[in-house]
Design a protein around this motif. Sequence first.
Motif, PDB file in Angstrom:
ATOM      1  N   LYS A 218      46.011  32.161  32.337  1.00 56.24           N
ATOM      2  CA  LYS A 218      46.745  33.435  32.243  1.00 56.24           C
ATOM      3  C   LYS A 218      48.101  33.285  32.931  1.00 56.24           C
ATOM      4  O   LYS A 218      48.174  32.719  34.032  1.00 56.24           O
ATOM      5  CB  LYS A 218      45.936  34.543  32.924  1.00 56.24           C
ATOM      6  CG  LYS A 218      46.587  35.915  32.836  1.00 56.24           C
ATOM      7  CD  LYS A 218      45.761  37.000  33.502  1.00 56.24           C
ATOM      8  CE  LYS A 218      46.460  38.346  33.338  1.00 56.24           C
ATOM      9  NZ  LYS A 218      45.816  39.425  34.101  1.00 56.24           N
TER      10      LYS A 218
ATOM     11  N   ASP B 199      43.312  29.178  37.730  1.00 54.24           N
ATOM     12  CA  ASP B 199      43.221  28.521  36.421  1.00 54.24           C
ATOM     13  C   ASP B 199      43.618  27.051  36.511  1.00 54.24           C
ATOM     14  O   ASP B 199      43.144  26.214  35.739  1.00 54.24           O
ATOM     15  CB  ASP B 199      44.095  29.250  35.385  1.00 54.24           C
ATOM     16  CG  ASP B 199      43.714  30.711  35.272  1.00 54.24           C
ATOM     17  OD1 ASP B 199      42.775  31.149  35.962  1.00 54.24           O
ATOM     18  OD2 ASP B 199      44.361  31.439  34.498  1.00 54.24           O
TER      19      ASP B 199
ATOM     20  N   GLY C  15      47.598  47.233  25.515  1.00 52.48           N
ATOM     21  CA  GLY C  15      46.649  48.275  25.893  1.00 52.48           C
ATOM     22  C   GLY C  15      45.222  47.785  25.997  1.00 52.48           C
ATOM     23  O   GLY C  15      44.309  48.590  26.216  1.00 52.48           O
ATOM     24  N   SER C  16      45.023  46.479  25.827  1.00 50.26           N
ATOM     25  CA  SER C  16      43.654  45.943  25.875  1.00 50.26           C
ATOM     26  C   SER C  16      43.171  45.829  27.316  1.00 50.26           C
ATOM     27  O   SER C  16      43.836  45.229  28.165  1.00 50.26           O
ATOM     28  CB  SER C  16      43.621  44.555  25.225  1.00 50.26           C
ATOM     29  OG  SER C  16      43.869  44.664  23.843  1.00 50.26           O
TER      30      SER C  16
ATOM     31  N   SER D 222      42.056  36.570  38.456  1.00 49.30           N
ATOM     32  CA  SER D 222      43.511  36.444  38.385  1.00 49.30           C
ATOM     33  C   SER D 222      44.105  37.081  39.637  1.00 49.30           C
ATOM     34  O   SER D 222      43.445  37.897  40.287  1.00 49.30           O
ATOM     35  CB  SER D 222      44.035  37.171  37.139  1.00 49.30           C
ATOM     36  OG  SER D 222      43.866  38.557  37.307  1.00 49.30           O
TER      37      SER D 222
ATOM     38  N   THR E  43      40.025  41.399  38.341  1.00 50.95           N
ATOM     39  CA  THR E  43      38.700  41.996  38.146  1.00 50.95           C
ATOM     40  C   THR E  43      37.573  40.960  38.149  1.00 50.95           C
ATOM     41  O   THR E  43      36.419  41.312  38.365  1.00 50.95           O
ATOM     42  CB  THR E  43      38.619  42.758  36.803  1.00 50.95           C
ATOM     43  OG1 THR E  43      38.761  41.816  35.738  1.00 50.95           O
ATOM     44  CG2 THR E  43      39.668  43.838  36.698  1.00 50.95           C
ATOM     45  N   ALA E  44      37.895  39.702  37.824  1.00 44.33           N
ATOM     46  CA  ALA E  44      36.884  38.635  37.689  1.00 44.33           C
ATOM     47  C   ALA E  44      35.861  38.979  36.601  1.00 44.33           C
ATOM     48  O   ALA E  44      34.725  38.529  36.649  1.00 44.33           O
ATOM     49  CB  ALA E  44      36.189  38.357  39.025  1.00 44.33           C
TER      50      ALA E  44
ATOM     51  N   VAL F 277      36.631  38.774  33.121  1.00 50.64           N
ATOM     52  CA  VAL F 277      36.902  38.135  31.822  1.00 50.64           C
ATOM     53  C   VAL F 277      35.959  36.951  31.553  1.00 50.64           C
ATOM     54  O   VAL F 277      35.390  36.847  30.466  1.00 50.64           O
ATOM     55  CB  VAL F 277      38.401  37.728  31.730  1.00 50.64           C
ATOM     56  CG1 VAL F 277      38.651  36.826  30.529  1.00 50.64           C
ATOM     57  CG2 VAL F 277      39.257  38.982  31.631  1.00 50.64           C
TER      58      VAL F 277
END
Length: 283
Positions: free
Chosen positions: A10, A42, A95-96, A123, A128-129, A131
């Motif tokens: 990301k 990452d 907006g996702s 990230s 949020t961890a 994904v």
Amino acid sequence: MSYKCVVLIKQVPDTRAITGDAMNEDGTVNRSKLASIPNPDDLHALEVALEIKEKFGATVTAISMGLPEAAQVLREALYRGADDAILVTDRRCAGSDTLATSHILSCAIKKVGADIVLCGRHSIDGETAQVGPQIAEFIDAAQLTCVGELKDVDKNSITVRRVLDNGWQDAKAPLPCLLSVTDQANEPRVGAATRLMKYKNATTSANYDGDVNELREKNLLIEQYDLDQIGVDLSRIGFNGSPTKINRTQKVILEAKEVKEISPTQEGISAMVKELIEDHSIN
Ligand SMILES: Cc1cc2nc3c(=O)[nH]c(=O)nc-3n(C[C@H](O)[C@H](O)[C@H](O)COP(=O)(O)OP(=O)(O)OC[C@H]3O[C@@H](n4cnc5c(N)ncnc54)[C@H](O)[C@@H]3O)c2cc1C
């Protein structure tokens, strides 16, 4: 056997470099003043993939979803040793939330196929961890989170050491498997000068005027996919497809208060520690 590794990268603003210059007058952060970097975790995930490649044999594909500028973090993955790179970019991604993002990334992973998917644990911007674990569900893969060390890979399984709050745990899972990797896993390598000279010219088809096949033959093409090309269900993405609804946000105003200079001497440091103990900042 050659494993197929996909690493998710990301592009994030370098939130570790927030200084007064990067602050708006209302105390919010001006993202345009911060450099865009690959999300730090990452790079640890990429390093684990490169370790798998070197020890067990693998190809490593880096995937990012973002604006066209996110091609830069993919170039950086190529400098470090990734074999190829894919950018998922489409205005309809806007907006996702994390669930929609995970759906989009999982469609890209399904298109290329993977034995091992690697991502950062979290990230430094969204944090949020969510994904990694969501993608594992979408692609029907096992998952090993909080990876602190790669132990072994064989035809059917992967073994890692997971970092826990008060220790560690060695865990084995069947392939295909998703690993979410922590910053304790390794020391990411820097890009090799020869790779840098080659891949600085790597680009997406949208940014190239000539014959894309020429780029592909030289392995300088960063494949660019839109949502139709990877078979995304449009009802599950964007604002309308995102179940997260933000009810209220609160601005955190960072204010510079009094500044105290500590002399870099034993006495200066002792005085600072004494003061921190006295005001209960440390015990
Ligand atoms: C209602 C809502 C609307 C949003 N709208 C937008 C928007 O319009 N534009 C926007 O940019 N963001 C938007 N976001 C934020 C976006 O959902 C998150 O940036 C994204 O889901 C990643 O979440 P995270 O940063 O918490 O990742 P985490 O779960 O903390 O990340 C874990 C790992 O997943 C991988 N990963 C995460 N995101 C990506 C990515 N994009 N590409 C490759 N790998 C990735 C990385 O390896 C990362 O280390 C929105 C969020 C919400 C809740």
